[in-house]
Design a protein around this motif. Sequence first.
Motif, PDB file in Angstrom:
ATOM      1  N   GLU A  77      26.395  18.931  -1.398  1.00 16.03           N
ATOM      2  CA  GLU A  77      27.221  18.483  -2.533  1.00 16.03           C
ATOM      3  C   GLU A  77      28.642  19.033  -2.500  1.00 16.03           C
ATOM      4  O   GLU A  77      29.485  18.587  -3.270  1.00 16.03           O
ATOM      5  N   ARG A  80      32.638  15.805   0.513  1.00 12.74           N
ATOM      6  CA  ARG A  80      32.820  14.434   0.073  1.00 12.74           C
ATOM      7  C   ARG A  80      33.575  13.677   1.157  1.00 12.74           C
ATOM      8  O   ARG A  80      34.480  14.226   1.781  1.00 12.74           O
ATOM      9  N   LEU A 120      39.802   9.374  -5.070  1.00 10.98           N
ATOM     10  CA  LEU A 120      39.398  10.774  -4.962  1.00 10.98           C
ATOM     11  C   LEU A 120      40.552  11.730  -5.277  1.00 10.98           C
ATOM     12  O   LEU A 120      40.380  12.724  -5.976  1.00 10.98           O
ATOM     13  N   ILE A 168      42.959  11.402  -7.207  1.00  9.76           N
ATOM     14  CA  ILE A 168      43.261  11.471  -8.645  1.00  9.76           C
ATOM     15  C   ILE A 168      42.312  12.432  -9.336  1.00  9.76           C
ATOM     16  O   ILE A 168      42.739  13.334 -10.061  1.00  9.76           O
ATOM     17  N   VAL A 169      40.997  12.276  -9.100  1.00 10.73           N
ATOM     18  CA  VAL A 169      40.066  13.173  -9.804  1.00 10.73           C
ATOM     19  C   VAL A 169      40.187  14.603  -9.306  1.00 10.73           C
ATOM     20  O   VAL A 169      39.916  15.556 -10.037  1.00 10.73           O
ATOM     21  N   GLY A 218      41.394  17.824 -11.638  1.00  8.85           N
ATOM     22  CA  GLY A 218      40.516  18.990 -11.720  1.00  8.85           C
ATOM     23  C   GLY A 218      39.084  18.653 -12.077  1.00  8.85           C
ATOM     24  O   GLY A 218      38.274  19.539 -12.335  1.00  8.85           O
ATOM     25  N   PHE A 219      38.738  17.361 -12.071  1.00 11.76           N
ATOM     26  CA  PHE A 219      37.362  16.993 -12.392  1.00 11.76           C
ATOM     27  C   PHE A 219      36.423  17.274 -11.223  1.00 11.76           C
ATOM     28  O   PHE A 219      35.238  17.479 -11.396  1.00 11.76           O
ATOM     29  N   PHE A 220      36.966  17.220 -10.043  1.00 13.22           N
ATOM     30  CA  PHE A 220      36.132  17.353  -8.865  1.00 13.22           C
ATOM     31  C   PHE A 220      36.851  18.270  -7.888  1.00 13.22           C
ATOM     32  O   PHE A 220      38.013  18.063  -7.581  1.00 13.22           O
ATOM     33  N   TYR A 238      32.469   4.451  -3.980  1.00 17.00           N
ATOM     34  CA  TYR A 238      32.916   5.274  -5.100  1.00 17.00           C
ATOM     35  C   TYR A 238      32.239   4.820  -6.400  1.00 17.00           C
ATOM     36  O   TYR A 238      32.094   5.569  -7.340  1.00 17.00           O
ATOM     37  N   VAL A 244      24.090   2.273  -8.869  1.00 14.65           N
ATOM     38  CA  VAL A 244      23.050   2.886  -9.684  1.00 14.65           C
ATOM     39  C   VAL A 244      23.566   3.206 -11.091  1.00 14.65           C
ATOM     40  O   VAL A 244      22.908   2.942 -12.081  1.00 14.65           O
ATOM     41  N   ASP A 245      24.759   3.757 -11.164  1.00 12.81           N
ATOM     42  CA  ASP A 245      25.302   4.189 -12.460  1.00 12.81           C
ATOM     43  C   ASP A 245      26.808   4.370 -12.268  1.00 12.81           C
ATOM     44  O   ASP A 245      27.328   4.165 -11.181  1.00 12.81           O
ATOM     45  N   TYR A 246      27.490   4.792 -13.348  1.00 14.31           N
ATOM     46  CA  TYR A 246      28.909   5.104 -13.201  1.00 14.31           C
ATOM     47  C   TYR A 246      29.099   6.046 -12.018  1.00 14.31           C
ATOM     48  O   TYR A 246      28.514   7.126 -11.997  1.00 14.31           O
ATOM     49  N   TYR A 247      29.881   5.663 -11.075  1.00 17.27           N
ATOM     50  CA  TYR A 247      30.214   6.508  -9.918  1.00 17.27           C
ATOM     51  C   TYR A 247      28.973   7.003  -9.171  1.00 17.27           C
ATOM     52  O   TYR A 247      29.033   8.020  -8.512  1.00 17.27           O
ATOM     53  N   GLU A 248      27.854   6.326  -9.313  1.00 15.39           N
ATOM     54  CA  GLU A 248      26.648   6.763  -8.609  1.00 15.39           C
ATOM     55  C   GLU A 248      26.081   5.621  -7.802  1.00 15.39           C
ATOM     56  O   GLU A 248      25.940   4.505  -8.297  1.00 15.39           O
TER      57      GLU A 248
END
Lengths: 295, 774, 149
Positions: free
Chosen positions: A24, A27, A35, A37-38, A42-44, A117, A153-157
């Motif tokens: 994890e 990336r 990428l 931007i996040v 500071g989100f990632f 993404y 699968v989901d938001y960003y997943e």
Amino acid sequence: MKNFEYLEPRSVQEACQLLRQHGEEARIFAGGTSLSIVMKQGFFQPKYLVNIKKIPDLTGIRWDPKRGLTLGALVTHRELETSPLIQETFPILSQIEEDVANIRVRVMGTVGGNLAYAEPLTDLPQILIALEASIRVAGPDGDRTMSLEELFVDYYETSLRPDEILTEVLVPTPPPRTGIEYIRFSSSSVIDKPCLGTAVRFTLEEDLETVRTARVVLGCVAPTPLRARQAEALLEGKRYEVQRVKEAAAFASRECKPVSDLRGSEAYKREMVRVLVTRAAPRAFEKARAFRGQV
Amino acid sequence: MKDQMIGSSVRRVDHEAKVTGRAQYLADMKFPGVCCGKILRSPIAHGRIRGMDASAALRVPGVLAVVTRDDFLNNSRIDPYYGPVFKDQSIVALDKVRFMGDPVAGVAAVTESAAEEALAAIQVDYEELPAVFDVLEARREGAPLVHEIIRVPPHGFEDLAGLRPKESSNICTHFQLTRGDVERGFAESDHVFEDVFTLPDTQHSSLEAHAVVAWVEPGGRIVVWSTTQNPFVIRTQLSNIFRVPVSQVRVLVPYIGGGYGGKLYPKLEPLAVALALKAQRPVRIVLSREEVFLTITKHAAHIRIKTGVKNDGTLWGRECEVLLDTGAYAEIGPRVAKKSGYTAAGPYRIPHVKINSYCMYTHKPPAGAFRGFGVSQSAWACESQMDIIAAALKMDPLELRLKNAYEEGDTFATGETLTNVGLTDCIKRAARAVGWGDRRPRNSSSPLARGKGLACLIKATITPSLSSALVKMNEDGSVNVYTGTIEVGQGSETVLSQIVAEELGLTMEQVRVAPMDTDVVPYDLTTSSSRSTFHMGKAMQLACQDLKGQLRELASQLYKVPKDQVRVEDGKVTIPDASLSYREILCTRFGMSGGNLVGQGVVKTSMLSPTGEKSTSAFWFLGAGAAEVEVDRETGRVRVLKYASAADVGKAIHPLGCRQQLEGAAVTGVGQTFFEQMVFDNGQLINPNFIDYVLPSLLDVPEVIESLMVEVPHPEGPFGAKGIGETGLIPVAPAIANAIYDAVGVRIKDLPITPEKIFMALQAQREGTTLEDR
Amino acid sequence: MKIEEVFVVKAPIQKVWDFLWNVEEMVQCVPGVEGAEMLDPDNYRVRLKVKVGFISASFAIHMKVTEKHPPRFLRSVCTGEEDRRLSTLKQNNVLELQPLADGSTQVTLKGEVSLFGKLGTLGDSVVRGKARKMMEEFSNNVRTKIEAS
């Protein structure tokens, strides 16, 4: 932005190994348009960035009348927009790319990155799903193929495993009498992320009146791109009629799951799904009737 | 004979530096030994600071200094309170925090990451308090107070004298303007209209974020490089805070990447100096975009407007209540509210007027000056309501405006006489440019509907104010000019150079504007309020005339001719039988190739006109905008097909620059009309970035923007020129809203005008209800 | 940000209330809850991990029951701090139970969530979408668990 280690594998296998090794904390980095931007926000904060841009097998647009279109994961939005091959075989892709983000993003951003993404407010997935695209995925133990629909699968997943890489997008040659229309709808600046994206695709029977296959794919109204299956079922196997399109649009409006946000309330988005499906369908139908081997 | 300089769009003097990217901006400039400053911000909207522990931050390797309230409590050498109107801001929070983002501490460290790590290591214990997030809540009896005590400085602005905070309330200031008897006005009217309009908080969105570099020289002299629009105010405020004479503060300003009012008054300077004092190193703070959102905004507004009209369209009475949300600190909000109040009744002759404008505190980021300065708020209400009135009276909105618009010699709401008023010309020309009156047949099968709309404005410039200029002539006749005007991108260097070149008969190459340094250039109040061309331009002209007087005097002495036979024109000094260059005069005067002549010019405007009448504004901005739009009835999306912007510029010194001001204002206006809005959730700003705070792109710009310059020369402006920076922005939103109404018959009263609002209003229209009924 | 969820549980109202009032058990139905501890019958400590794609955040939450009228009404307030202290959350919840004619129970869940700090700027649609999805999953889990017991 925090410091990170920058890795530059030369092959897909090496990239997968790096991902497996760092889990994890790593990336994949390709165009970097999302990428970076996040990361700046500071989100990632990854410890490792695995840049796959130097891997030669991941580039290129190929077309084969039988297999269809193959897009390497590193093909950029700008390449899709300007490629003569795309303009000849899948003009819908270059047309929509003209409106994706802005030219700076299109030059850097890649198709593979856009899909992997799993950004919920984007355009390409709807069109590609409507065209029944699949993807090829490489992992440490070899390749597998899945339909694009199954990726999200989901938001960003996505359903990609942590050590897998999306390597190719395969768009099958459209069957005869196929037409597709995509409407990108922004509720503010035309270059804002879309408020909604609606793809409608028809493949007609030989009578040019009966719908054999219908695809109604909605973007930005759920955590993942959404097929309006009730709307599709209503249209398939029947004569194309304006009244039925209206009913199908009403179905689509009901079966999607938008959330109220800065780009519009849930109620407004449902209304717009209805309007956009009603607008896209006749154009897709006319294109299908006028089919000349390209969509 | 050289080419005409005034009225010619010469190349900007900064074009090459900016086009090639060589122009220096503060974030990129090199300063030996500079370290990185960062700000810890409040995570809560309102609370008392119970305790604070910064010891762990000081232990982070690379940290040079941490500044907290402990540095200012019981420190007689620093007065931590400041603010342009009231001293309600402090270098860092002392007792309370008042919005999410309020600075609580500062850190200086050798690297950015060390500074960030140190911020995270500072422990703050807050006692959270209830908070208010809009003006109506803030006004309610018993609402949580943003400030319990407000310090009023001894020497305030002359135009704001008498405005005081209302005790035990969130009313920062209350301005009243009354003319006639508004109740009588309504009683005598045939129709009375009452509407409420709102505008959200928005951003200046300058390309360049705020930045500062500060250090303290041995001996205590403070040096500050800042991205400020008013360095002399910064100098005064720093001198008050750090208790040193003004001469001990030096403020320098490089090129600025956009101001729009967002870079006025102290921002980062006090904290940067405090950090530099402690770190004993130069400290640089550069804000992130997210921090800019928390530093300064445009006032959100809630405006109630009630208008009485005669059957023939004569406006007979108008009452306005303007509530401006100034956020947690007054900043320059009291003046914004006052100016908003002055013009809330619009550019119309109305015998009975009553205006109440309030500057209100809330627990949000502070709001300050923004291009349009309160008028873009009040004009949204006033100009939208004009078309509501026109529709009800079945009158042409153009005719309604022309019937009531100010003309030369009319009396303004304050009782003063208006002169040099090119308003009706602006209105007519804007209307003509969009083909007012030509109706396209409506295609009933298409969801697209077209419409046209108009709006106009009057705005004041800051008065009283002061600008001084120096022009220094060198031995070869070339000149260096010294001005406090900041080149924020508006082209002031070029226009001021043109004025000097014209006045002295020089080429543009012979004129050089000196860098901005308060140690060197004479006093100027501010680069704002669209005042620089008029005030500084005139001061330059006067300085040149002073210089020419000196040349005439010298020639008379040196060549023994009567002064009245010496002429200074076209770059030459002419005496009977000879024509002398400036170089010859200076050489003769000093006996060598050296020496200077220095001319000085000062412009001081007053609250009394030259005739002794009250004067709210040294000159008036007048203008109009007209829009043609196409509305998609099924989605509510709007396309602006054409926008025409007309402004009374007095005299266009640089016509291309004027056009760019009007076009740029139209583009900003499109953003303010359709997209821009800071969105808060219980005090948390949820879109502090340009992904979710949407700005207009080139593709959103009207397909045609026509800029129309009306020239009614102003006797006191340089060559008749007036300001133009703000005029173009003010009418955009109401003109577009009026065009939308014309197209589809729905009235949007709350900015921004989103497709959803139009769609929902159309749906309500189809169902036979109005939005207010729902 | 307000979210509301209405669902029907095939169980009598008292049974539904008993399940919900066993707070330590009930919060396990919230997706991402990693542990809950009762401090006293009206105060609980809950650990919650939320993941949106590659962004994950762990919160230490204090839940306080502020009003209850068995077996129909429960009001609670949650405040939470994220482990890296970048964000905090506040949530006001109201649970209302209503017996239906067929013997089942309608549950109305109203929540007002605010995220403060860094995560508050993540993006409106994602935060709302995620919150709504968590609410839906919570409802499903509650229904399944009660109906299975």
